[in-house]
Design a protein around this motif. Structure first.
Motif, PDB file in Angstrom:
ATOM      1  N   ASP A   1      42.212  26.794  35.099  1.00 48.48           N
ATOM      2  CA  ASP A   1      41.072  26.179  35.771  1.00 48.48           C
ATOM      3  C   ASP A   1      41.480  24.942  36.572  1.00 48.48           C
ATOM      4  O   ASP A   1      40.890  24.639  37.619  1.00 48.48           O
ATOM      5  N   LEU A   2      42.496  24.233  36.096  1.00 50.99           N
ATOM      6  CA  LEU A   2      42.941  23.008  36.753  1.00 50.99           C
ATOM      7  C   LEU A   2      43.947  23.274  37.862  1.00 50.99           C
ATOM      8  O   LEU A   2      44.311  22.350  38.601  1.00 50.99           O
ATOM      9  N   GLY A   3      44.384  24.513  37.982  1.00 52.05           N
ATOM     10  CA  GLY A   3      45.421  24.819  38.961  1.00 52.05           C
ATOM     11  C   GLY A   3      46.783  24.305  38.550  1.00 52.05           C
ATOM     12  O   GLY A   3      47.600  23.912  39.393  1.00 52.05           O
ATOM     13  N   VAL A   4      47.048  24.320  37.247  1.00 55.44           N
ATOM     14  CA  VAL A   4      48.291  23.783  36.683  1.00 55.44           C
ATOM     15  C   VAL A   4      49.144  24.914  36.137  1.00 55.44           C
ATOM     16  O   VAL A   4      48.638  25.848  35.498  1.00 55.44           O
ATOM     17  N   ASP A   5      50.426  24.821  36.380  1.00 61.21           N
ATOM     18  CA  ASP A   5      51.397  25.764  35.812  1.00 61.21           C
ATOM     19  C   ASP A   5      51.618  25.397  34.351  1.00 61.21           C
ATOM     20  O   ASP A   5      52.159  24.317  34.057  1.00 61.21           O
ATOM     21  N   PRO A   6      51.250  26.241  33.387  1.00 62.97           N
ATOM     22  CA  PRO A   6      51.376  25.877  31.974  1.00 62.97           C
ATOM     23  C   PRO A   6      52.812  25.694  31.510  1.00 62.97           C
ATOM     24  O   PRO A   6      53.061  25.093  30.458  1.00 62.97           O
ATOM     25  N   ASP A   7      53.777  26.201  32.284  1.00 64.32           N
ATOM     26  CA  ASP A   7      55.183  26.019  31.936  1.00 64.32           C
ATOM     27  C   ASP A   7      55.772  24.745  32.522  1.00 64.32           C
ATOM     28  O   ASP A   7      56.952  24.442  32.302  1.00 64.32           O
ATOM     29  N   ARG A   8      54.953  23.992  33.281  1.00 60.71           N
ATOM     30  CA  ARG A   8      55.440  22.749  33.891  1.00 60.71           C
ATOM     31  C   ARG A   8      54.461  21.613  33.592  1.00 60.71           C
ATOM     32  O   ARG A   8      53.901  20.990  34.484  1.00 60.71           O
ATOM     33  N   ILE A   9      54.250  21.368  32.309  1.00 57.79           N
ATOM     34  CA  ILE A   9      53.405  20.262  31.869  1.00 57.79           C
ATOM     35  C   ILE A   9      54.300  19.184  31.263  1.00 57.79           C
ATOM     36  O   ILE A   9      55.088  19.443  30.359  1.00 57.79           O
ATOM     37  N   ALA A  10      54.174  17.980  31.779  1.00 57.26           N
ATOM     38  CA  ALA A  10      54.961  16.850  31.299  1.00 57.26           C
ATOM     39  C   ALA A  10      54.045  15.772  30.755  1.00 57.26           C
ATOM     40  O   ALA A  10      52.825  15.786  30.999  1.00 57.26           O
ATOM     41  N   VAL A  11      54.629  14.843  30.009  1.00 60.30           N
ATOM     42  CA  VAL A  11      53.905  13.644  29.576  1.00 60.30           C
ATOM     43  C   VAL A  11      54.651  12.437  30.131  1.00 60.30           C
ATOM     44  O   VAL A  11      55.880  12.447  30.254  1.00 60.30           O
ATOM     45  N   ALA A  12      53.895  11.399  30.482  1.00 55.30           N
ATOM     46  CA  ALA A  12      54.502  10.185  31.031  1.00 55.30           C
ATOM     47  C   ALA A  12      53.646   8.993  30.636  1.00 55.30           C
ATOM     48  O   ALA A  12      52.415   9.069  30.621  1.00 55.30           O
ATOM     49  N   GLY A  13      54.319   7.893  30.317  1.00 55.95           N
ATOM     50  CA  GLY A  13      53.585   6.690  29.967  1.00 55.95           C
ATOM     51  C   GLY A  13      54.516   5.511  29.816  1.00 55.95           C
ATOM     52  O   GLY A  13      55.723   5.667  29.620  1.00 55.95           O
ATOM     53  N   ALA A  14      53.944   4.305  29.921  1.00 50.75           N
ATOM     54  CA  ALA A  14      54.713   3.069  29.833  1.00 50.75           C
ATOM     55  C   ALA A  14      54.292   2.271  28.609  1.00 50.75           C
ATOM     56  O   ALA A  14      53.114   2.239  28.243  1.00 50.75           O
ATOM     57  N   SER A  15      55.271   1.635  27.960  1.00 54.83           N
ATOM     58  CA  SER A  15      55.051   0.733  26.847  1.00 54.83           C
ATOM     59  C   SER A  15      54.374   1.485  25.691  1.00 54.83           C
ATOM     60  O   SER A  15      54.936   2.441  25.170  1.00 54.83           O
ATOM     61  N   ALA A  16      53.150   1.083  25.302  1.00 56.30           N
ATOM     62  CA  ALA A  16      52.448   1.835  24.264  1.00 56.30           C
ATOM     63  C   ALA A  16      52.222   3.276  24.698  1.00 56.30           C
ATOM     64  O   ALA A  16      52.248   4.202  23.878  1.00 56.30           O
ATOM     65  N   GLY A  17      52.012   3.484  26.010  1.00 58.02           N
ATOM     66  CA  GLY A  17      51.876   4.841  26.519  1.00 58.02           C
ATOM     67  C   GLY A  17      53.148   5.643  26.338  1.00 58.02           C
ATOM     68  O   GLY A  17      53.112   6.850  26.076  1.00 58.02           O
ATOM     69  N   GLY A  18      54.310   4.990  26.475  1.00 51.25           N
ATOM     70  CA  GLY A  18      55.571   5.668  26.222  1.00 51.25           C
ATOM     71  C   GLY A  18      55.717   6.058  24.766  1.00 51.25           C
ATOM     72  O   GLY A  18      56.234   7.135  24.441  1.00 51.25           O
ATOM     73  N   CYS A  19      55.268   5.180  23.873  1.00 48.58           N
ATOM     74  CA  CYS A  19      55.263   5.504  22.448  1.00 48.58           C
ATOM     75  C   CYS A  19      54.399   6.729  22.171  1.00 48.58           C
ATOM     76  O   CYS A  19      54.813   7.665  21.477  1.00 48.58           O
ATOM     77  N   LEU A  20      53.197   6.737  22.727  1.00 42.91           N
ATOM     78  CA  LEU A  20      52.284   7.850  22.504  1.00 42.91           C
ATOM     79  C   LEU A  20      52.844   9.151  23.080  1.00 42.91           C
ATOM     80  O   LEU A  20      52.690  10.217  22.485  1.00 42.91           O
ATOM     81  N   CYS A  21      53.533   9.070  24.221  1.00 41.50           N
ATOM     82  CA  CYS A  21      54.130  10.277  24.799  1.00 41.50           C
ATOM     83  C   CYS A  21      55.244  10.822  23.916  1.00 41.50           C
ATOM     84  O   CYS A  21      55.353  12.037  23.713  1.00 41.50           O
ATOM     85  N   ALA A  22      56.101   9.937  23.396  1.00 46.95           N
ATOM     86  CA  ALA A  22      57.147  10.388  22.484  1.00 46.95           C
ATOM     87  C   ALA A  22      56.528  11.024  21.240  1.00 46.95           C
ATOM     88  O   ALA A  22      57.012  12.052  20.743  1.00 46.95           O
ATOM     89  N   ALA A  23      55.454  10.424  20.740  1.00 47.45           N
ATOM     90  CA  ALA A  23      54.778  10.972  19.563  1.00 47.45           C
ATOM     91  C   ALA A  23      54.143  12.327  19.863  1.00 47.45           C
ATOM     92  O   ALA A  23      54.159  13.233  19.015  1.00 47.45           O
TER      93      ALA A  23
END
Length: 333
Positions: free
Chosen positions: A136-158
């Motif tokens: 529905d979003l027009g997103v390739d399910p095999d190319r989903i990444a996470v990105a974030g800085a500081s606390a966001g980086g922690c949450l992405c690693a988690a």
């Protein structure tokens, strides 16, 4: 504190940082004021406000893009307690426009009102929603990444740890920018950075107290709260880790990057000597800020678009060589 020459005048003008654990509203207002000049409309992207799994999000798309695009869950920083709450951050918009991706920007619940695991579970729920609604979003399910800085980086690693452990969505790449990863706060860089004008070891320790709440009283801290506590980093996505030389979080970021590499995970490391935590927000027009931002955006774009040079394997051995070592899962004393 050894500061890059281009940043010295900026640092000289900075006031003392507000301690969010002592005045949370002042900290939130201060961060909003810092980011305000960069929070206006961006002609490169469109923004759709939505609710996913009961959580406020924005879906950010590149203007004029057609066809199926990669997807990125962007998780804002802010000591788990504040952030760019009026819209997608400039970093999220940069990811969208430069990496050519549909970005889902998540407004997770904040500490201290909502300590761990509230914000983490919000982010995981939106990650699952993104994967489930990829078509529905027009997103390739095999190319989903996470990105974030500081606390966001922690949450992405988690999120990467949880997706692996729970059999959740497949994450193609993790971009961890100046991440906070270890609540034990026992590294050389944590002790060395004491300047009250920037993020320092004392503020980081208090941040963890606010985020974890009573979790420490219930037993071992979860690796989904502090990813450095994970015993096993195998089976995780390729990673990009950004650290700064005058950041108390530098050593734990380098340590985590080395552990990823030792677990066989492709990892790119960039360390910025003489720069403090989130220096780009204070000196956005500096050459150092522009070059640093361009570097991590290029790595993310190349990872998502299968360009010839595989930057996910561009390991900086010099950056990892002097990083602190400890036995995974063992408490630091």
């Amino acid at each position: 504190m050894d500061v890059h020459p281009e940043l010295a005048d900026v640092l000289a003008e900075l006031p003392e940082r507000i301690d969010a654990t002592r005045d949370i509203q002042a900290a939130r207002d201060g961060f909003k004021a810092l980011m305000a000049p960069r929070m206006g409309p961006d002609a490169r992207v469109t923004v759709e406000h939505r609710v996913a799994a009961g959580i406020d999000i924005q879906v950010v798309r590149p203007v004029g893009a057609q066809g199926t695009l990669p997807g990125v869950l962007y998780v804002h920083g802010g000591s788990f307690s504040f952030g760019e709450l009026d819209g997608p951050s400039p970093m999220a918009r940069d990811v969208c426009a430069t990496a050519g991706a549909v970005v889902v920007n998540v407004h997770y619940r904040l500490a201290p009102e909502h300590p761990f695991p509230a914000g983490f579970e919000d982010c995981y729920a939106v990650l699952c929603w993104l994967a489930e609604h990829a078509d529905d979003l027009g997103v390739d399910p095999d190319r989903i990444a996470v990105a974030g800085a500081s606390a966001g980086g922690c949450l992405c690693a988690a999120l990467c740890l949880a997706a692996r452990d729970r059999g959740g969505p497949r994450i193609a790449f993790q971009t961890l920018l100046i991440p906070c990863l270890d609540d034990r706060c026992d590294t050389a860089s944590m002790r060395a950075i004491t300047d009250r004008r920037v993020t320092n070891g004392t503020l980081v320790a208090r941040m963890w107290d606010a985020y974890l709440g009573t979790d420490r009283d219930r037993g071992p801290v979860s690796p989904y709260a502090a990813p450095a506590r994970a015993d096993d980093l195998s089976g995780l996505p390729a990673a990009y880790v950004l650290t700064c030389g005058a950041d108390p979080l530098r050593d734990e970021g380098l340590d985590y990057a080395r552990r990823l590499a030792e677990a066989g995970i492709p990892v790119t490391v960039k360390d910025v000597p003489g720069a403090w935590h989130l220096f780009e927000a204070f000196a956005p027009d500096s050459s150092l800020a522009r070059e640093t931002t361009a570097h991590w955006l290029a790595a993310l774009r190349e990872a998502l678009h299968d360009t010839p040079r595989d930057v996910s394997r561009d390991v900086s051995r010099d950056a990892l060589r002097d990083a602190p070592r400890h036995v995974p899962g063992e408490a630091l004393s």
